[in-house]
Design an enzyme around this catalytic site. Structure first.
Site, PDB file in Angstrom:
ATOM      1  N   HIS A 262     -10.463  -6.391  -5.177  1.00  0.00           N
ATOM      2  CA  HIS A 262      -9.552  -5.262  -5.320  1.00  0.00           C
ATOM      3  C   HIS A 262      -8.642  -5.512  -6.522  1.00  0.00           C
ATOM      4  O   HIS A 262      -7.858  -6.458  -6.524  1.00  0.00           O
ATOM      5  CB  HIS A 262      -8.724  -5.110  -4.047  1.00  0.00           C
ATOM      6  CG  HIS A 262      -7.877  -3.883  -4.030  1.00  0.00           C
ATOM      7  ND1 HIS A 262      -8.400  -2.622  -3.905  1.00  0.00           N
ATOM      8  CD2 HIS A 262      -6.537  -3.715  -4.138  1.00  0.00           C
ATOM      9  CE1 HIS A 262      -7.428  -1.738  -3.911  1.00  0.00           C
ATOM     10  NE2 HIS A 262      -6.275  -2.372  -4.064  1.00  0.00           N
ATOM     11  N   ASP A 264      -5.820  -3.708  -8.510  1.00  0.00           N
ATOM     12  CA  ASP A 264      -4.908  -2.582  -8.660  1.00  0.00           C
ATOM     13  C   ASP A 264      -4.824  -2.204 -10.133  1.00  0.00           C
ATOM     14  O   ASP A 264      -4.516  -3.048 -10.983  1.00  0.00           O
ATOM     15  CB  ASP A 264      -3.523  -2.953  -8.131  1.00  0.00           C
ATOM     16  CG  ASP A 264      -3.481  -3.001  -6.616  1.00  0.00           C
ATOM     17  OD1 ASP A 264      -4.088  -2.122  -5.985  1.00  0.00           O
ATOM     18  OD2 ASP A 264      -2.847  -3.920  -6.066  1.00  0.00           O
ATOM     19  N   ASP A 374      -7.050   0.734   0.254  1.00  0.00           N
ATOM     20  CA  ASP A 374      -5.637   0.352   0.152  1.00  0.00           C
ATOM     21  C   ASP A 374      -4.686   1.509  -0.091  1.00  0.00           C
ATOM     22  O   ASP A 374      -3.557   1.295  -0.484  1.00  0.00           O
ATOM     23  CB  ASP A 374      -5.476  -0.686  -0.970  1.00  0.00           C
ATOM     24  CG  ASP A 374      -4.108  -1.348  -0.961  1.00  0.00           C
ATOM     25  OD1 ASP A 374      -3.538  -1.511   0.122  1.00  0.00           O
ATOM     26  OD2 ASP A 374      -3.604  -1.690  -2.042  1.00  0.00           O
ATOM     27  N   HIS A 579      -3.128   4.288  -6.594  1.00  0.00           N
ATOM     28  CA  HIS A 579      -2.311   4.201  -5.381  1.00  0.00           C
ATOM     29  C   HIS A 579      -1.115   3.248  -5.464  1.00  0.00           C
ATOM     30  O   HIS A 579      -0.448   3.031  -4.439  1.00  0.00           O
ATOM     31  CB  HIS A 579      -3.185   3.855  -4.170  1.00  0.00           C
ATOM     32  CG  HIS A 579      -3.832   2.507  -4.241  1.00  0.00           C
ATOM     33  ND1 HIS A 579      -5.176   2.351  -4.464  1.00  0.00           N
ATOM     34  CD2 HIS A 579      -3.337   1.261  -4.088  1.00  0.00           C
ATOM     35  CE1 HIS A 579      -5.480   1.069  -4.448  1.00  0.00           C
ATOM     36  NE2 HIS A 579      -4.369   0.386  -4.230  1.00  0.00           N
TER      37      HIS A 579
END
Length: 1013
Positions: A262, A264, A374, A579
């Site tokens: 993951h 971001d 997420d 997000h």
């Protein structure tokens, strides 16, 4: 038998930590290291390679915050290491074990090819097994000295979140740069011991298997020569082999593991750093794929692939090869992993369109699922949009963070607002960064809600949030857990394969209807208000630019539709819906840049729209209406004077004065337009809003009451608003001034100014216009509070059993009572352009142009009536991770709409967010498209992306009921097709009398492709 568990466990722990782990590398020689500090922002490899380097010693501080230091490392593999596994081992001075929020580095060969990255638990770079030894090693290492924003676990304010405030003192001390021999037998012994010990401690005390492993570990320690770990490692492994060979139970739960990292797209680092994170992580992943044939890696976010393609062509080529080999699985089919609540409906459609197209174009792969582990809750519009984009499944994780109620399912059918269902899974391992630890395996089995119905779950494994990805240690764990007694079985496989098997074994999985509301992170609907406003206005400007560019392409000879510019601008907006950007949970640097990007987007879209309108011809002043509803309202002319105009939906009309049924009368602080009468009290609140049509008072108490709350959540400042915020507040009831500022018959206005707190001011212009019951509150805030939230309350005299809040392509209803813990947990909720409350026969709406967070509650008055209160969350003041979040100037408008049906509210929501445009243009003779029939709402009008010249129109049913109508075109129509979101044909649509009949179920989204004659 005596219980010697504690003695054995402690014996194993010490031997492992103090003897075995340090013996993994059998011999080492140091690199010769030189360094060069890059000035300012990161530089290219070519510039770094040409720089002048100076000698650098270990244990030397390096790395200013957000800096880049290049290290040249040279060494020679000793001849006596010939035939052994040799690795470079680099420790930049790592802090903790999370790779995403500290020093990271990408190792390049001397010719510029990225080789592999190093981070805390992935410090090695393989060197080809030398046949004769003596190999020369020459690396250039690009090291990023990113600050550890989380070092105080979000408990302290830090200036490190922006290079403008972070200072220049070095953050790290270089610890190690060696060539080393990997002792593969000790390496595998280390993993054998870890897997067995962790399995053992999570087995129940009464399980024979626990004690079998315990005593096998004790015997293994007897076989370990503490003075010769390397020489005795094979013997120790032989002792452990029988307990590692015992197969899992026939009924053991199956965990489908898929590699994951993951990343971001921005969070505790800026976008520029994410571009480098992708190269580091993806280099590691492709290197791991070369070592492990059974490795499969799932990766979402087309934007990140594009960054690698454009900046790291060698890494891009390795990704393409891994995809061909089946070891790399593009997933998710979205441009980024966007916030699950805040993007508009058309924006979510474009996330899916641009993401899926990227993977089809560059890999020949059509992704089949939405991968959003997420995001902070998920709109009930997702099932339909996901299916319309060609997806079969949906994956998320975050709902496991619920503060109050445990979500009851892990595998289920999720039903959206229109009735569409999509097969959905929440990994019960409760993380998207799994490492196959004993604790995780135990939790996955205990946690799994579908026991007796399903037998498998998914576990995304690898370091994440800031990237890093899977490691060889995690892969080795997976291999040992593939078929091990006492553990769930682990199989590495593609997410598509998992979902196909999960659906086959559990086709009648339970159904969850409506939104997936996260009972946490509720402040993400409000934090960083300027970022949210930039998104909202960008979405509407994109709609406007596409509509008028399409109209110009249809009616203006020689006009060229700006495909490339619109595509690029959409992708910029989509990126900032990530997000941790749009929710307002990133560092200051991220939001500073986001605001600048939105300003650039606005400027360019304004130019595109002006160009399209001008192409329609000059010589007259016209008013352009981008809304899908006909409008009769007051507009400001180019000279600033008000005028009352009537303009068709999606069309234009000459600026010719129409006459409203009644003008505005202004008497002191009372505004009356024949539809409503508004009284502004001395304290600046609304003392009365009387609906003259319905002959009833709208308010149940002071209207537009501004309330300042103390707002210190338990943990995450920017993310959370906790229920106790409601217990301490100050009502702003002492205005600096209340004055009438307009008595124009078309527009009456009262201005209220307030000062409060730490030098904050609010100026609100309360406006009532001729011909409309809508009351606008044009708001200008200069905000200087800390740990506060400002709310605007409208207590209305209706007994509403539920509130309705607009979401993407429709709305959701939420109870206004708190009978259950599920309802009580929704004390702060999200909505888009409006919130509506009503009782049979009468409703009231609160509309906004940039606000998402709100709450709705109700009380019973002493007279027996019910007051339902809608409160908008206007602005917050969190201090972590951005100490200056929301400080400064904010300008926005919200409105009260008395006597409103849902359809009235939908129309006014569009009107407030899509102001009429006055321009010098002769205009098209008729709108590009129009709709006969109520409830069929046009959301987007554009030219087809393939350049064919076809017109694409996206429609939806906006009221929550059945809708029928006819779509008519302002151009000769040769044919029509129903398409998916990617504009691929699904079926032919009928064309009757020059129009397309349309019949929609509640909240149905329909995309039509119209072929011109």
């Amino acid at each position: 038998m005596h219980d010697e568990s504690r003695r054995i466990e402690e014996r194993v722990q010490r031997a492992h930590d103090q003897r075995i782990k340090p013996a993994i590398y059998a011999a080492t020689v140091p690199f010769e290291v030189e360094a060069w500090q890059a000035p300012g922002e990161p530089v290219s490899f070519e510039e770094a390679a040409a720089a002048r380097y100076t000698p650098f010693a270990m244990d030397t501080p390096w790395g200013p915050p957000w800096g880049t230091t290049w290290f040249r490392m040279r060494g020679r593999v000793p001849a006596e290491w010939a035939g052994r596994r040799v690795e470079a081992v680099i420790d930049l001075g790592f802090v903790g074990d999370w790779p995403g929020n500290q020093a990271e580095a990408l190792v390049h060969l001397a010719d510029g090819r990225p080789l592999k990255a190093v981070n805390p638990l992935n410090q090695y770079v393989p060197v080809a097994n030398p046949a004769d030894g003596g190999e020369e090693i020459d690396y250039l290492v690009e090291a990023a000295s990113n600050p550890d924003i989380l070092k105080d676990n979000f408990s302290k304010v830090t200036p490190m979140g922006d290079k403008l405030t972070a200072g220049s003192a070095p953050l790290y001390t270089f610890q190690r740069a060696d060539l080393a021999v990997l002792d593969e037998e000790v390496f595998h012994l280390d993993l054998d011991l870890q897997v067995l010990r962790e399995l053992m401690v999570h087995l129940p005390e009464h399980e024979p298997r626990r004690h079998e492993i315990l005593h096998a570990l004790d015997r293994a320690m007897d076989a370990l020569d503490l003075d010769d770990v390397s020489g005795s490692a094979a013997a120790v492994r032989e002792v452990l082999a029988p307990v590692l060979a015992k197969p899992a139970n026939a009924s053991a739960h199956t965990i489908s593991g898929v590699g994951h990292a993951h990343i971001d797209s921005a969070w505790l680092w800026p976008i520029r750093e994410t571009k480098r994170k992708t190269s580091r992580t993806f280099s590691n992943v492709t290197a791991l794929a070369d070592e492990y044939d059974d490795f499969i890696f799932a990766c979402s976010q087309a934007q990140q692939y594009e960054w690698v393609r454009d900046n790291y062509p060698h890494v891009w080529a390795r990704i393409q090869e891994s995809v061909k080999k089946g070891q790399w699985a593009p997933v998710g089919g979205m441009w980024v992993e966007a916030d699950g609540n805040l993007p508009g409906g058309e924006a979510i459609a474009r996330q899916l369109i641009h993401g899926k197209r990227f993977f089809i174009e560059h890999f020949g792969v059509e992704t089949k699922g939405v991968w959003l582990p997420d995001s902070f809750g998920y709109t009930a519009a997702y099932p339909q949009l996901a299916k319309l984009a060609g997806n079969d499944w949906f994956l998320t994780q975050k709902i496991s963070w619920n503060q109050t109620n445990k979500f009851p399912h892990h595998t289920f059918w999720w039903e959206g607002i229109d009735g569409t269902r999509i097969f959905t899974h929440f990994p019960p391992v409760d993380t998207y960064n799994a490492r196959f630890s004993g604790e995780e395996m135990d939790r996955a089995v205990r946690n799994y809600s579908e026991k007796g119905g399903g037998q498998r779950s998914l576990a995304p494994f690898g370091w994440g949030d800031g990237g890093g990805g899977p490691t060889r240690e995690i892969m080795e764990r997976a291999r040992r857990l593939a078929n091990l007694e006492g553990s769930p079985k682990v199989v590495i496989e593609h997410p598509d394969d998992f979902f196909a098997q999960a659906r086959a074994e559990y086709p009648d999985a339970p159904v969850w209807v409506g939104e997936l509301y996260l009972e946490l992170h509720r402040a993400t609907y409000t934090s960083q208000a300027r970022t949210k406003q930039g998104n909202r206005r960008s979405e509407h400007r994109l709609r406007e630019a596409e509509l008028w560019a399409t109209t110009a392409a249809l009616h203006a000879p020689g006009y060229a539709y700006p495909y490339e510019k619109l595509d690029r601008l959409w992708k910029t907006v989509l990126l900032h819906q990530f997000h941790d950007i749009l929710p307002g949970s990133s560092i200051a640097w991220v939001h500073r840049e986001a605001e600048a990007e939105y300003a650039r987007v606005a400027e360019e879209l304004e130019a595109l729209t002006a160009e399209a309108v001008a192409a329609l011809g000059a010589g007259a002043t016209r008013v352009f209406n981008t809304s899908p509803f006909d409008r009769a309202e007051v507009v400001r002319t180019s000279e600033g004077a008000p005028a009352y105009v009537e303009v068709p939906a999606n069309g234009s009309a000459p600026l010719a004065d129409a006459r409203p049924a009644q003008f505005v009368k202004t008497e002191g602080r009372v505004l009356d337009n024949g539809l409503v009468r508004v009284e502004v009290a001395e304290d600046g609140t609304l003392s009365s809003v009387y609906d003259l049509r319905a002959r009833r008072e709208v308010l149940g108490d002071k209207g537009n009451l501004l309330r300042l709350h103390t707002d210190l959540p338990n943990y995450w400042d920017a993310w959370d608003i906790d229920k106790h915020y409601n217990n301490r507040y100050t009502d702003l009831l002492e205005p600096t001034s209340v004055e009438v500022v307009s008595e124009d018959p078309l527009l009456g206005a009262v201005r209220v100014t307030r000062s409060f707190g730490k030098g904050s001011t609010i100026t609100q212009t309360i406006t009532l216009r001729a011909g409309s019951p809508r009351i606008d509150f044009e708001t200008d805030i200069d905000w200087h509070e800390a740990e506060k939230i400002l709310k605007a309350a409208f207590p209305v005299d209706v007994r509403a059993a539920h509130s309705s809040a607009e979401i993407q392509f429709g709305h959701v209803q939420r109870p206004t009572h708190t009978n259950t813990s599920w309802e009580a947990a929704r004390f702060e909720v999200s909505g888009h352009r409006w919130v509506h409350v009503g009782e049979p026969g009468y409703g009231v709406a609160v509309i906004n142009d940039s606000t998402y967070g709100h709450d709705v509650s109700r009380t019973v008055r002493e007279d027996g009536g019910t007051t339902t209160t809608v409160r908008l969350s206007l602005v917050r003041a969190p201090r972590i991770p951005d100490p200056e979040a929301d400080q400064g100037r904010h300008r926005f408008t919200y409105s009260l709409l008395p006597g409103a049906s849902i359809q009235d509210t939908v129309a006014e929501g569009y009107s407030l967010n899509l102001p009429l445009r006055v321009a010098d243009a002769s205009g098209a003779s008729e709108p590009a498209v129009s709709v006969d029939g109520d409830g069929v709402t046009v959301e987007a009008v554009k030219l087809a992306d393939d350049g064919s010249g076809d017109v694409v129109v996206r429609l939806y049913e906006s009221g929550g009921g059945r809708a029928q109508g006819v779509l008519r075109t302002g151009f000769p129509l040769a044919g029509a097709q129903v398409t998916d979101l990617l504009e691929r044909p699904l079926e032919d649509a009928a064309v009757e009398e020059g129009g397309v009949p349309v019949s929609l179920r509640p909240f149905q989204v329909l995309t039509l492709r119209l072929r011109r004659s």
